[in-house]
Structures are given as C-alpha cells and as structure tokens.
Design a protein around this motif. Structure first.
Motif, PDB file in Angstrom:
ATOM      1  N   GLU A  26      19.960  32.436  -0.990  1.00  0.00           N
ATOM      2  CA  GLU A  26      20.262  32.155  -2.663  1.00  0.00           C
ATOM      3  C   GLU A  26      20.992  33.324  -2.821  1.00  0.00           C
ATOM      4  O   GLU A  26      20.850  33.893  -4.468  1.00  0.00           O
ATOM      5  CB  GLU A  26      19.410  31.612  -3.240  1.00  0.00           C
ATOM      6  N   GLY A  27      21.311  34.123  -2.535  1.00  0.00           N
ATOM      7  CA  GLY A  27      21.844  35.661  -3.399  1.00  0.00           C
ATOM      8  C   GLY A  27      21.458  36.433  -3.203  1.00  0.00           C
ATOM      9  O   GLY A  27      21.654  37.213  -3.940  1.00  0.00           O
ATOM     10  N   LYS A  28      19.714  36.275  -2.963  1.00  0.00           N
ATOM     11  CA  LYS A  28      18.983  37.225  -3.428  1.00  0.00           C
ATOM     12  C   LYS A  28      19.689  38.531  -2.678  1.00  0.00           C
ATOM     13  O   LYS A  28      19.682  39.831  -3.954  1.00  0.00           O
ATOM     14  CB  LYS A  28      17.540  37.185  -2.754  1.00  0.00           C
ATOM     15  N   MET A  29      19.880  39.306  -1.455  1.00  0.00           N
ATOM     16  CA  MET A  29      20.093  40.558  -1.743  1.00  0.00           C
ATOM     17  C   MET A  29      21.926  40.492  -2.169  1.00  0.00           C
ATOM     18  O   MET A  29      21.396  41.978  -2.168  1.00  0.00           O
ATOM     19  CB  MET A  29      21.148  40.722   0.257  1.00  0.00           C
ATOM     20  N   GLU A  30      22.384  39.727  -2.693  1.00  0.00           N
ATOM     21  CA  GLU A  30      23.620  40.175  -3.014  1.00  0.00           C
ATOM     22  C   GLU A  30      22.848  41.282  -4.810  1.00  0.00           C
ATOM     23  O   GLU A  30      23.286  41.891  -5.340  1.00  0.00           O
ATOM     24  CB  GLU A  30      24.448  39.602  -3.447  1.00  0.00           C
ATOM     25  N   LYS A  31      22.022  40.501  -5.691  1.00  0.00           N
ATOM     26  CA  LYS A  31      21.941  40.346  -6.518  1.00  0.00           C
ATOM     27  C   LYS A  31      20.776  41.877  -6.715  1.00  0.00           C
ATOM     28  O   LYS A  31      20.921  42.270  -7.684  1.00  0.00           O
ATOM     29  CB  LYS A  31      20.537  39.517  -7.144  1.00  0.00           C
ATOM     30  N   ALA A  32      19.454  42.135  -5.202  1.00  0.00           N
ATOM     31  CA  ALA A  32      19.022  43.166  -6.014  1.00  0.00           C
ATOM     32  C   ALA A  32      20.060  43.858  -5.205  1.00  0.00           C
ATOM     33  O   ALA A  32      19.016  45.387  -5.574  1.00  0.00           O
ATOM     34  CB  ALA A  32      17.732  42.958  -4.569  1.00  0.00           C
TER      35      ALA A  32
END
Length: 137
Positions: A14-20
């Motif tokens: 869910e794009g968590k790495m990109e957001k973090a």
C-alpha cells in the motif's frame, strides 16, 4: 535526532515505504545547521547510516538522503534491537534528544513481547530523551 525506519517486507504494501521515506527525507532536509542526526533502518537487523550522530551540514544531509533513497522493504520486524541501537546513539549532554520511530507493525523477529521491549529500552538511561512513534499505513 535519530530517525528509525522499519524496512520490513510488510512496508512494501500500500505504498507504506514510499510514504515513510518521503516523511524521513522531509525530516532530514529540515534539520538546521548545528543539529546532529543519524538514520537507522531495520527489518530482521538494524543498519545505521553511521555508528554515531553526524552533523546536519550540507554533506551530512546529502549522505542521509542517499541512505534513505537506497532503502528497500524486506524481512521481518526486529523492533527491540533497532530501538536499543537508536537509544544508544545519545549521550547525556544537555542537548535536546529526539528519536523518531516509524513502523507499520508489531515485532516479528527477536524479542516480540512489547512489555519486554519497553523494559529493555528503559534500562538504557538517557536523560530527557523524547521518543515519537509514527504508525505507517
């Protein structure tokens, strides 16, 4: 400031790495001259940008940004060891001390009992340390 980022496999969802990563880059870019920082990423084990805090000058920020941009999600979630490594970065000087801890989940590697993790962290005495936790996702 010590930034700690969970790079376990679940961060790929869910794009968590990109957001973090974007949040972490924002934090690094907004450090001031005179600040000191480090970046620690963790999955099954922790990896440090440097073994100690570094200056938040132009070169230090560049190195921090490069480190963050190379991070990829893989492995389990060893919160205990990453937290202990982060706390050990600080001395007992009068300087403000902040630890920014970003994760999307519960520990799955190493010590997984949350109460034990808290006890382990409390054993390391650092005066006036502020810990800010952020849930990702």
């Amino acid at each position: 400031i010590v930034f700690v980022l969970d790079t376990s496999g679940s961060m790929a969802d869910e794009g968590k790495m990109e957001k973090a990563s974007a949040a972490l880059l924002f934090g690094i870019r907004n450090l001031r001259d005179g600040d000191r920082f480090n970046v620690i990423n963790f999955a099954g084990e922790e990896h440090l940008l440097e073994s100690r805090l570094i200056s938040a000058d132009t070169e230090g920020k560049r190195r921090g940004e490069e480190f963050v941009k190379k991070l990829r999600p893989t492995g389990g979630t060893n919160i205990n060891d990453a937290l202990l490594a982060a706390i050990k970065q600080f001395d007992n000087s009068e300087r403000p001390k902040m630890l920014i801890f970003m994760t999307d989940g519960l520990p799955t590697v190493g010590e997984s009992n949350v109460e034990n993790i808290i006890k382990n962290a409390q054993k390391i005495k650092v005066e006036n340390l502020r810990i800010f936790t952020f849930g990702v996702g």
